[in-house]
Scaffold this motif. Structure first.
Motif, PDB file in Angstrom:
ATOM      1  N   THR A 156       0.845   3.985  -3.150  1.00 43.01           N
ATOM      2  CA  THR A 156       0.388   5.279  -2.947  1.00 43.01           C
ATOM      3  C   THR A 156       1.452   6.279  -3.253  1.00 43.01           C
ATOM      4  O   THR A 156       0.977   7.273  -3.800  1.00 43.01           O
ATOM      5  N   THR A 157       2.526   5.786  -2.833  1.00 41.61           N
ATOM      6  CA  THR A 157       3.648   7.040  -3.317  1.00 41.61           C
ATOM      7  C   THR A 157       3.919   7.002  -4.564  1.00 41.61           C
ATOM      8  O   THR A 157       4.182   8.297  -5.245  1.00 41.61           O
TER       9      THR A 157
ATOM     10  N   GLN B  45       1.547   6.550  -7.016  1.00 37.89           N
ATOM     11  CA  GLN B  45       0.768   7.318  -7.755  1.00 37.89           C
ATOM     12  C   GLN B  45       0.779   9.048  -7.190  1.00 37.89           C
ATOM     13  O   GLN B  45       0.474   9.674  -8.218  1.00 37.89           O
ATOM     14  N   LEU B  46       1.044   9.077  -6.114  1.00 37.18           N
ATOM     15  CA  LEU B  46       1.032  10.406  -5.675  1.00 37.18           C
ATOM     16  C   LEU B  46       2.293  11.200  -6.611  1.00 37.18           C
ATOM     17  O   LEU B  46       2.143  12.327  -6.935  1.00 37.18           O
TER      18      LEU B  46
ATOM     19  N   SER C 210       3.755   1.961 -10.946  1.00 39.16           N
ATOM     20  CA  SER C 210       2.551   1.499 -10.100  1.00 39.16           C
ATOM     21  C   SER C 210       2.147   0.395 -10.636  1.00 39.16           C
ATOM     22  O   SER C 210       1.464  -0.581  -9.854  1.00 39.16           O
TER      23      SER C 210
ATOM     24  N   THR D  28      -6.242  -1.585  -1.506  1.00 37.59           N
ATOM     25  CA  THR D  28      -5.157  -1.853  -2.582  1.00 37.59           C
ATOM     26  C   THR D  28      -5.803  -1.887  -3.786  1.00 37.59           C
ATOM     27  O   THR D  28      -5.174  -1.670  -4.965  1.00 37.59           O
TER      28      THR D  28
ATOM     29  N   ARG E 168      -3.061  10.926  -1.234  1.00 43.08           N
ATOM     30  CA  ARG E 168      -3.611  10.620  -2.252  1.00 43.08           C
ATOM     31  C   ARG E 168      -5.219  10.871  -2.756  1.00 43.08           C
ATOM     32  O   ARG E 168      -5.539  10.986  -3.844  1.00 43.08           O
TER      33      ARG E 168
ATOM     34  N   LEU F 169      -6.661   1.197  -5.242  1.00 45.64           N
ATOM     35  CA  LEU F 169      -5.528   2.109  -5.852  1.00 45.64           C
ATOM     36  C   LEU F 169      -4.937   1.380  -7.115  1.00 45.64           C
ATOM     37  O   LEU F 169      -4.683   2.341  -8.241  1.00 45.64           O
TER      38      LEU F 169
ATOM     39  N   LEU G  80      -2.356   7.912   2.368  1.00 47.54           N
ATOM     40  CA  LEU G  80      -3.560   7.693   1.532  1.00 47.54           C
ATOM     41  C   LEU G  80      -4.426   9.026   1.634  1.00 47.54           C
ATOM     42  O   LEU G  80      -5.298   9.253   0.779  1.00 47.54           O
TER      43      LEU G  80
ATOM     44  N   ILE H  68       0.710  -1.324  -0.002  1.00 44.47           N
ATOM     45  CA  ILE H  68       0.048   0.104  -0.028  1.00 44.47           C
ATOM     46  C   ILE H  68       0.770   1.340   0.001  1.00 44.47           C
ATOM     47  O   ILE H  68       0.526   2.202  -0.588  1.00 44.47           O
TER      48      ILE H  68
END
Length: 242
Positions: A41-42, A44-45, A63, A119, A215, A122, A212, A37
C-alpha cells in the motif's frame, strides 16, 4: 492443594510445546500478512504521488516485487500455522477428549481471506503504475496476467466460502454440544498473552486501515504521516510482539 500446584497430567508439557510452536507460526503468518499489505500500500501511495515518470518507475517495480514476494510468503506461513494449530487440536482431543483451542478459527479464517482479497486487489493495480511510468508493453503484459489471476481468484474464493460455511457450522455445533468449556487449566498466562497480543495487532490493523483508506483516496495524509503509519504497522507486528 491448589490446582496450579498440582503436577500436570501426562502429555501436558508436550502440549505446551505444541502450543508454543503454533503461536510462533501464527505470529509469522500475521507478520507476513501485515508487512505485505503495509509495504504494498505504501509503495503504491508513493507511486501515485510521484511527480514524473522517472520517479514512478522504481516505485512501480517495488510494488511488483513486494506483490510477487507476498503471495508465496503468505501462503507458506499460513500453511505452517494451520498445520501446527491442527496438531494442537488433535493432541488436545487425545489428552482431554475435548478441544480448547481453535474456537475462533472460522472468524480468523474469514479475516485472513479478507486480507488475501485486499492483497490481490492491490496487486491488480500494479499494471496501471507501469502505464503511468510509460512502460506500456510491460503494463499490457501484466494486465493480461492479472486478468487470468482474477478469474482463478474468483473461483478459489467461491470454493473457500463453501468450505468455510461448512467448517463454521461444524465448529458451532461442536461448541454447543460441549456446553461451553472453561478452558484448559494447564495453560497458565493464556489470558495475559491474548490481551498483550490483541493490543499490538490492533495497533497494526489501525495503521494498515489508515493506509488503505489513503490508497482508496478516502483521505489525503502527508507523506510523513504515510511513513509513520508504515512504521507503526511494522513495529507493532514485527518488533514488539514477542
Amino acid at each position: 492443594m491448589l490446582l496450579t500446584e498440582m503436577a500436570p497430567p501426562p502429555g501436558a508439557q508436550e502440549l505446551a510445546g505444541l502450543r508454543a510452536r503454533a503461536r510462533s507460526a501464527r505470529r509469522g503468518a500475521l507478520v507476513a500478512l501485515t508487512a505485505s499489505i503495509a509495504l504494498l500500500t505504501t509503495a503504491q501511495l508513493l507511486a501515485d504521488r510521484a511527480a514524473t515518470r522517472e520517479q514512478t518507475l522504481p516505485l512501480a517495480v517495488l510494488s511488483l516485487a513486494v506483490f510477487a514476494a507476498a503471495l508465496p510468503a503468505m501462503a507458506i506461513t499460513q500453511y505452517v500455522w494451520g498445520s501446527r494449530a491442527r496438531r494442537v487440536r488433535e493432541r488436545e482431543h487425545e489428552l482431554y477428549a475435548a478441544v480448547f483451542s481453535g474456537r475462533a478459527r472460522p472468524l480468523a479464517r474469514l479475516a485472513v481471506a479478507g486480507c488475501w482479497a485486499v492483497t490481490l486487489l492491490l496487486g491488480w493495480t500494479v499494471p496501471r503504475l507501469f502505464g503511468q511510468a510509460a512502460q506500456y508493453g510491460l503494463a499490457d503484459a501484466l494486465s493480461a496476467a492479472t486478468d487470468a489471476m482474477a478469474w482463478a481468484s474468483i473461483g478459489a474464493g467461491a470454493l473457500f466460502l463453501l468450505w468455510w460455511a461448512r467448517d463454521a457450522a461444524l465448529t458451532v455445533t461442536r461448541a454447543l454440544r460441549a456446553g461451553g468449556s472453561p478452558g484448559d487449566p494447564w495453560d497458565p498466562g493464556r489470558s495475559a498473552r491474548r490481551r498483550e497480543g490483541a493490543m499490538l495487532w490492533t495497533g497494526a490493523a489501525v495503521a494498515i486501515a489508515a493506509l488503505l483508506g489513503a490508497r482508496a483516496h478516502l483521505w489525503e495524509p502527508a507523506t510523513g504521516i504515510v511513513y509513520g503509519l508504515l512504521t507503526t504497522a511494522l513495529v507493532c507486528g514485527v518488533v514488539t510482539d514477542e
